[in-house]
Motif scaffolding. Structure first.
Motif, mmCIF file in Angstrom:
data_model
loop_
_atom_site.group_PDB
_atom_site.id
_atom_site.type_symbol
_atom_site.label_atom_id
_atom_site.label_comp_id
_atom_site.label_asym_id
_atom_site.label_seq_id
_atom_site.Cartn_x
_atom_site.Cartn_y
_atom_site.Cartn_z
ATOM 1 N N SER A 99 0.857 -1.186 0.000
ATOM 2 C CA SER A 99 0.000 0.000 0.000
ATOM 3 C C SER A 99 0.887 1.228 0.000
ATOM 4 O O SER A 99 1.839 1.317 0.794
ATOM 5 N N GLU A 100 0.619 2.184 -0.865
ATOM 6 C CA GLU A 100 1.466 3.356 -1.032
ATOM 7 C C GLU A 100 1.705 4.067 0.304
ATOM 8 O O GLU A 100 0.768 4.351 1.045
ATOM 9 N N GLY A 101 2.977 4.322 0.590
ATOM 10 C CA GLY A 101 3.331 5.050 1.794
ATOM 11 C C GLY A 101 3.283 4.235 3.072
ATOM 12 O O GLY A 101 3.662 4.730 4.131
ATOM 13 N N GLU A 158 0.428 -2.529 -5.547
ATOM 14 C CA GLU A 158 -0.834 -2.665 -4.832
ATOM 15 C C GLU A 158 -1.798 -3.588 -5.562
ATOM 16 O O GLU A 158 -1.868 -3.601 -6.790
ATOM 17 N N ARG A 208 0.453 11.024 6.320
ATOM 18 C CA ARG A 208 -0.142 11.367 5.022
ATOM 19 C C ARG A 208 -0.801 10.141 4.388
ATOM 20 O O ARG A 208 -1.902 10.217 3.836
ATOM 21 N N TYR A 209 -0.127 9.004 4.469
ATOM 22 C CA TYR A 209 -0.687 7.750 3.965
ATOM 23 C C TYR A 209 -1.154 6.838 5.097
ATOM 24 O O TYR A 209 -2.131 6.111 4.959
ATOM 25 N N SER A 210 -0.428 6.866 6.209
ATOM 26 C CA SER A 210 -0.708 5.897 7.276
ATOM 27 C C SER A 210 -1.964 6.226 8.068
ATOM 28 O O SER A 210 -2.624 5.316 8.586
ATOM 29 N N PHE A 213 -4.961 4.921 6.180
ATOM 30 C CA PHE A 213 -4.871 3.459 6.295
ATOM 31 C C PHE A 213 -5.391 3.014 7.652
ATOM 32 O O PHE A 213 -6.193 2.074 7.751
ATOM 33 N N ALA A 263 -1.933 15.839 6.948
ATOM 34 C CA ALA A 263 -2.422 14.466 7.141
ATOM 35 C C ALA A 263 -3.814 14.454 7.758
ATOM 36 O O ALA A 263 -4.216 15.391 8.457
#
Length: 381
Positions: free
Chosen positions: A89-91, A97, A125-127, A130, A147
């Motif tokens: 998954s990105e980041g 993916e 930002r990504y997490s 998620f 974020a």
């Protein structure tokens, strides 16, 4: 003060830790901790996970991590109950993916009905998106200004000790620290065929690092290894299969004067074997790398080679068992770019010149000698 209250989610401060320790959540029996990355990344998170485990006794802690994390948890005794390997998954976990696979993962995670999800994976930002898809009742983590917000968030600023950063997040989840650094124990014993019982001490060297700029030249490590061998120490050079050529070159350079006392075992040990070796050795010498962090977590004295910026984020806190040699270079040797600016503040240049090559061999060797003489792992103690 208004922003702090918003980040706290209205919770009151009930104690002190690395930062504020907020009120505990009620009814916590299942905790998910998000921390991708490599070996060192896992070890930075262990003190925070131990704090969560102590604050919520009886709670089951699931680490959402990577395959190397799963292997380390299997090879050690620590605070993590189980590991669920993250999908690409990105980041979060770089790779190709699979949208259907991601959806399946999140469906399984929501079925776990986590009471608390803790984000220890960067600025969010990504997490953070998620983490929110896990469906936990409560969420805590780090956050940059761009974020997504969680129920309680700690501001993310790059230059901060990683274990202490994670402990600050744990404090926002109501968990005061019980240890400032990772503490693990091996779950298996060492293969005795690796050990030369005639040697005075066992020194392990790891010349690798994920970022080549953090690598001390093989010739420098070889000089230290040769000096240790001349003192009667057995020296083993470790690394994974990708580091095998580097480890073998280091061993060959060092073994010119003491061929029977220095050898490479890179690519020959699984994680359990590496854990057992690091738990047994007298001193470890390494760059800022996962194996050095692992040795520290196992209670083994270490001598570390660091670029100054990484001292802030990743160096051991104490100096009784752990010595740090830092390079203060701030610009790339090839292009002059400011290497103190990272990630979103400036692009990384394409050069891989070592930032630590000027650290003196004599200073490193003297620390190895001093720690060897006092090491709790010295033969006969």
């Amino acid at each position: 003060m208004e922003q702090l209250t918003a980040d706290f989610g209205g919770a009151g401060v009930v104690g002190t830790g690395v930062g504020p320790v907020l009120e505990k959540f009620d009814g916590i029996s299942r905790i998910a901790v998000l921390r991708g990355g490599g070996l060192g990344d896992l070890l930075f998170a262990v003190p925070a996970i131990a704090a969560l485990k102590a604050a919520y006794p009886g709670a089951d802690v699931t680490l959402l991590g990577t395959p190397i994390h799963e292997q380390v948890v299997s090879a050690t005794v620590g605070p993590i109950d189980r590991v669920r390997v993250l999908p690409y998954s990105e980041g979060v976990r770089p790779g190709d993916e699979n949208p259907a696979g991601l959806e399946h993962f999140f469906a399984e995670m929501r079925a776990e009905r986590f009471d608390l999800a803790v984000q220890l994976h960067g600025g969010g930002r990504y997490s953070n998106p998620f983490l929110l898809r896990l469906g936990a009742r409560h969420t805590v983590g780090m956050r940059t200004v761009d974020a997504a917000s969680l129920e309680r968030t700690v501001p993310y600023l790059y230059y901060q000790s990683e274990p202490l950063r994670a402990l600050e997040v744990a404090g926002f989840a109501g968990a005061p620290p019980i240890d400032l650094e990772a503490r693990l124990a091996p779950s298996a014993s060492l293969d005795e065929d690796l050990v030369n019982n005639e040697a005075q001490a066992l020194v392990v060297i790891h010349p690798g690092a994920t970022d080549p700029r953090r690598r001390w030249p093989a010739e420098r490590f070889a000089e230290v290894a040769a000096s240790c061998a001349a003192d009667g120490c057995q020296v083993l050079i470790v690394g994974d299969s990708s580091e095998q050529p580097l480890a073998e070159r280091t061993a060959e350079l060092a073994a010119v004067s003491s061929p029977s006392m220095v050898r490479s075992v890179a690519g020959q040990l699984d994680v359990s074997g590496l854990v057992a070796l690091l738990a047994r050795c007298t001193v470890m010498v390494a760059n800022d790398s996962g194996p050095r962090h692992l040795a520290q977590a196992l209670g083994t004295p270490t001598v570390g080679i660091y670029w100054a910026g990484n001292v802030i984020n990743a160096a051991a806190l104490g100096r009784s068992l752990h010595r740090v040699h830092a390079s203060w270079i701030t610009k790339c040797r090839s292009c002059g770019i400011d290497v103190t600016q990272v990630g979103w503040t400036a692009p990384r240049c394409s050069h891989n010149d070592s930032l630590v090559e000027d650290i003196a061999v004599t200073a490193v060797y003297e620390d190895v000698r001093g720690l060897t003489a006092r090491s709790p792992r010295l033969r006969g103690r």
